[in-house]
Enzyme design. Sequence first.
Site: not given
Lengths: 404, 404, 404, 404
Positions: B92, B223, B297, B388
Amino acid sequence: MKTMTIGQTADDRVVRRDSAAFDAAKRWQELGHERARARLFDRPARESAEVYRNNIENYIGTIAVPVGIAGPLRINGTDDVRDYRLPLATTEAALVASYNRGANVITRAGGCNVRVVGEGVSRTPMFALVDVAEAVRFADWIDAASATMQALVPTVTKHGRLQSVTCVQEGNHVYVDFRFTTGDAAGQNMVTFVTDAICQRILAESPVKPRYWFLEANLSGDKKASAQTLAGVRGRRVIADVVLPRPLVTGVLHTTPERMVEYWYAGALGGVMSGTTGVQGHFANGLAALYLACGQDVACVAESATGITRMELTDEGALYVSVTLPNVIVGTVGGGTGLPSARACLDLLGLAGKGNAAALAEVCAGAVLAGEISIIGAFCSGDFARAHHSLSRGATFQRSQNSE
Amino acid sequence: MKTMTIGQTADDRVVRRDSAAFDAAKRWQELGHERARARLFDRPARESAEVYRNNIENYIGTIAVPVGIAGPLRINGTDDVRDYRLPLATTEAALVASYNRGANVITRAGGCNVRVVGEGVSRTPMFALVDVAEAVRFADWIDAASATMQALVPTVTKHGRLQSVTCVQEGNHVYVDFRFTTGDAAGQNMVTFVTDAICQRILAESPVKPRYWFLEANLSGDKKASAQTLAGVRGRRVIADVVLPRPLVTGVLHTTPERMVEYWYAGALGGVMSGTTGVQGHFANGLAALYLACGQDVACVAESATGITRMELTDEGALYVSVTLPNVIVGTVGGGTGLPSARACLDLLGLAGKGNAAALAEVCAGAVLAGEISIIGAFCSGDFARAHHSLSRGATFQRSQNSE
Amino acid sequence: MKTMTIGQTADDRVVRRDSAAFDAAKRWQELGHERARARLFDRPARESAEVYRNNIENYIGTIAVPVGIAGPLRINGTDDVRDYRLPLATTEAALVASYNRGANVITRAGGCNVRVVGEGVSRTPMFALVDVAEAVRFADWIDAASATMQALVPTVTKHGRLQSVTCVQEGNHVYVDFRFTTGDAAGQNMVTFVTDAICQRILAESPVKPRYWFLEANLSGDKKASAQTLAGVRGRRVIADVVLPRPLVTGVLHTTPERMVEYWYAGALGGVMSGTTGVQGHFANGLAALYLACGQDVACVAESATGITRMELTDEGALYVSVTLPNVIVGTVGGGTGLPSARACLDLLGLAGKGNAAALAEVCAGAVLAGEISIIGAFCSGDFARAHHSLSRGATFQRSQNSE
Amino acid sequence: MKTMTIGQTADDRVVRRDSAAFDAAKRWQELGHERARARLFDRPARESAEVYRNNIENYIGTIAVPVGIAGPLRINGTDDVRDYRLPLATTEAALVASYNRGANVITRAGGCNVRVVGEGVSRTPMFALVDVAEAVRFADWIDAASATMQALVPTVTKHGRLQSVTCVQEGNHVYVDFRFTTGDAAGQNMVTFVTDAICQRILAESPVKPRYWFLEANLSGDKKASAQTLAGVRGRRVIADVVLPRPLVTGVLHTTPERMVEYWYAGALGGVMSGTTGVQGHFANGLAALYLACGQDVACVAESATGITRMELTDEGALYVSVTLPNVIVGTVGGGTGLPSARACLDLLGLAGKGNAAALAEVCAGAVLAGEISIIGAFCSGDFARAHHSLSRGATFQRSQNSE
């Protein structure tokens, strides 16, 4: 063509002075850590430095993440029936094996039905007014001005379409939810630029002047699990379901449809009691691995890994399973999708480039369905601990007694 | 030593018949997609196939993700003051630049205070009893048997410690929350194995027999973003704060402390209205990039990217900023942390191997603090859209008029 | 005119054999409990038995709840500026005193601005289809059939208007959100009857037949706090704000605007960490007392007591306070509003009967604003514990040292 | 003994000059509204004015709310099996009829099992420190000082017991959760007074001085639905379950166990998608009616009406139903429980006074179970709309075709 050598040793460290690789090499001179440099800034990382120019700043190299393949996963989608092989990038043992098992069960059951039932990405600026009454006047003006905003959109973007403009007032603050479709792009930047243009127009033309404003104020749900999405959509709302005949459940998953339903109750209410957004076994693993492989923004797992899994016993004693993902935010153009690794993985899926974003969203839902079936199957048969134990230690996995 | 060639062409495709690379090559024969193969299964991917054996199944190669470096970020931690350079893996645009800016502001302010204030990872099996009364009897037995469980733990794990055992009853279901510390490992597998052993003992010894049970039933928050964690902990609860003198805010962020506080109100209540778990600008980006770089993870971003950012004006007109992350789940041993890329990034941080998990958690909080300061600064100065726009198009970024 | 005597004693027990009072007297014969009977089934309860016929079954009498008066509360509403005296029914000591104090502060500050910014009550049936694909077809048909539904509405209700019809799909289930305005009635029954009629038509005409359906399946948020309402509306979304000059805060609330803002941070984030729906000090007390006095459904407190309080320091050092109530569900006709007590309290407000529901909703928001100011003021000045201690023991309340 | 007459007419308006009734009469002189006065300030309201002295301020009279009786409801509780007749105060047509039906079904099934599985009421002050590091030091001191706090409790309250002291840190703020059991009182005031005393001691003795503090900062969940309670407790955590044989479901509820389970899925996931706290049909109605009748704080419905309903099909084709209420906050002493109406209703239940709070909590859970069975039964049989239509219009209720 001028070149120079950074560091003392290898010929493969020759890079152009004005190149991204040269900049990276300079950073390493400052960082030191020769061994880390050797690993992260190896030849491919140097050679591809230019490729990443618009996707990273302060580049120092690349990391490698292993990819496994799962499937085939048969999807009866909106347009056709297709068998997908899923590239999954992860370092978690047992993940690929589990999704592979789920995909095979689905495919043997004839594939899963998948549909995109909604689409839209929001940007939500906030305008601060003097008081509640003034805020109402501002919001009323916004409501009346939506045609002007609509007209502005094509001047900024070719692919974005403005779906709706909704004011949400809190005290003297007016949040405006600008919702767009974004074609085959995930679209977060697209909606930023268009909304910025619209807001500039609002500020210029509104007879009621805000005291101050911000381009985004968190009502959009960007990269955060949000309750509002559950009955709505952010990105694409995708739904998949399948009926697993009893013999597949007993034969492959080593459990019964009844036990799977009992697990569903336990897991759903466990989720409710812990205050999760939606109820599910585990969407995050598969989405993270698929997003990562396919050049999607893996930070979006924070928002995408919400939704609902449902398991019911059918009258015939089979197992109905559905997953509802309200927040699949993927693209097949833009972002990281054009980078070499992502392009390769999208190619494997047959979904690179234009016209494929909806199908990629369908694959995400199908993969999540596969994961839910497999992991819940493992909890029911008692395989879960043993599978993780074996696969993370390189041993052969032996299923043992089930959880009854 | 027997070798064979897969495919028609290059010498670099020679792999051993009994190797992980050989298996991968066979998969590619089936998959086709020569170009994808060339990208994913290049020489380093073939050569490192064995390395990934315990971290992936159905291996077909590796993907590359670019890494940028941000910092230095000064952290006044529990043990010492240290300046960290943060490796961030992402595609990104603007992400690394933004965290870099935030890190520099913090460091110029003297660094941020960071503390780990809680620790614990749960596994939460569910036992189904006949009725409410029987469930109470079962739960009472569990409460009485915790010493036995305690004694069992060291026989299964060297690093895990059982902190607490808590029964949560819903109807005739008893969830048991087994909470552990897991040393320098993230610990999800560790707590699975120990809890499995404890449950086998419970089933053998409890005078009240469950009708069925499951090793994990979603109360742990594994999670998934969960509300329960906000006032508690999963993994490590880490808190960071800093006071930014007014000149830093105006000079570097091009806005004022007052405007930052105004944004905070807008963003916090925008988050509340959208039903997020906690209130924050944006934890997901930095955590995903850091987790990915450091072999954590990345699916855990679904749970870790929750928490609270707070901004207040001090009496002196400076800006107080804090972030509270209740759910940082990282390790410096086990999982993907020993793989080459991760090891390199942990080396860069000086945090590879034993004794470093708490410090890595502190780095996560510091990085998130940097990200919050920078992104909220950008929203306040009006830089967000422009940054951006520029960085994702390779252009030079020009700050323009702010949002006032 | 036929009468009979139940029980052995008093002449005031003479009731007609075919009357509601007769039925109640019979119930008491079975129940026994002479003293309870004397209290609940006293003369007014016997005499008004018929009055309650359509509001209660198995009538055995009435309870009495004390009412206190608070105010005047000045509201700068949509239509006019009015000073209200608030009837509050409660048995919680200090409640009326606290709202009275808040109302007086608001009035001395010139009154609060209040606006209704949204309106709508939903009924949300669910239709179960065979699979995801069939569910999409059903939902598509619903979307296309909304004109037919629209036409049906006036045949069932004079006051309800169908605002929108929205399908929300989960797996093979289609929830349909039928949203209505309901005039001056709270409207839950009205929307039930209309939606039932619409659903009968859907079942008769849809070419895709649901397997089964339910008239309401919880997506409406009926009598439950729901996150979805925070950025939306159920009943009326009402917003109130006021700026309190510093001297009012110091002189009447015995604290400072700065301290009130500090409390707001603490309370808002305490709420966030506990997982509340919205952030606020305490909406429930005032709403319950006002609903109860005015014949509203007090069970709706479960949904109405959600929303957002915001406190900010103004540039001039005054205190800005707003409350946003997305879910005020009140009426001035229907339900319990015509019963004697309720009618009397609505009369006191000047809001009995048609044309007054929106104003009553504004009063609710104004009262809640008063409550927030007063209770948070009490926490800031250190009065909270002492006020409760004194008033619940009949003693004179003495403010002591504040919490600094 | 001096008396005076207020108003022009009736002898029954003679009240003592120094009485609560005199003060109320004066208020009416100011308010006007003769008709409202006649209704609210009737003879019983005048005569009982003194009675309410410690429960209300600015007293102007009483409202009447009709009470219906439901049951018998058989509860197999912790201590014994008992049949309860439930007094329910409401003005919502069909409510009493519905709970009555549910109670009868449960009783015919042999009664429901009910257990209190947890107990505790919190007060949660917040202390603001300088920075994260100082906050850790303060929290550490609190942890070490709990014995001192424990010793303080009996000097303030006879009935409260301090269960636990837990620090929750957010930035430089330390919330302290003081959790108590409160005997037979609901206990909110009790925990306020004790916590205040403890905090005064903390402020006097802690070597680390907070910058400021507040006695309650919203972490307790007081009168707000909070996600944290779902797996924990506030007040009492009470659980009820029952197995309904198929003939009872078909014969009395006019539906099948399978359909009830299908409804449960629909309602649970409808609730999840709307972002409710827990999943349930409808706890609020019964709790509000019971709380109101029995002198409980009806504002607490905002927090109590959360929890979980579960319905499962048993192997024998019967219907298992459970309700889990984590937040029943009731008392049989203190608050409004001693007032005449409340005392009468508690007498009817046989639960007035000391030693009965836990049993009253069990009754709440049993009543909620009855309500869930009846309302969900009505949705399944198609009776819901028709029952509300008939009963709210005084007509005879005719069940018509079910929803299939």
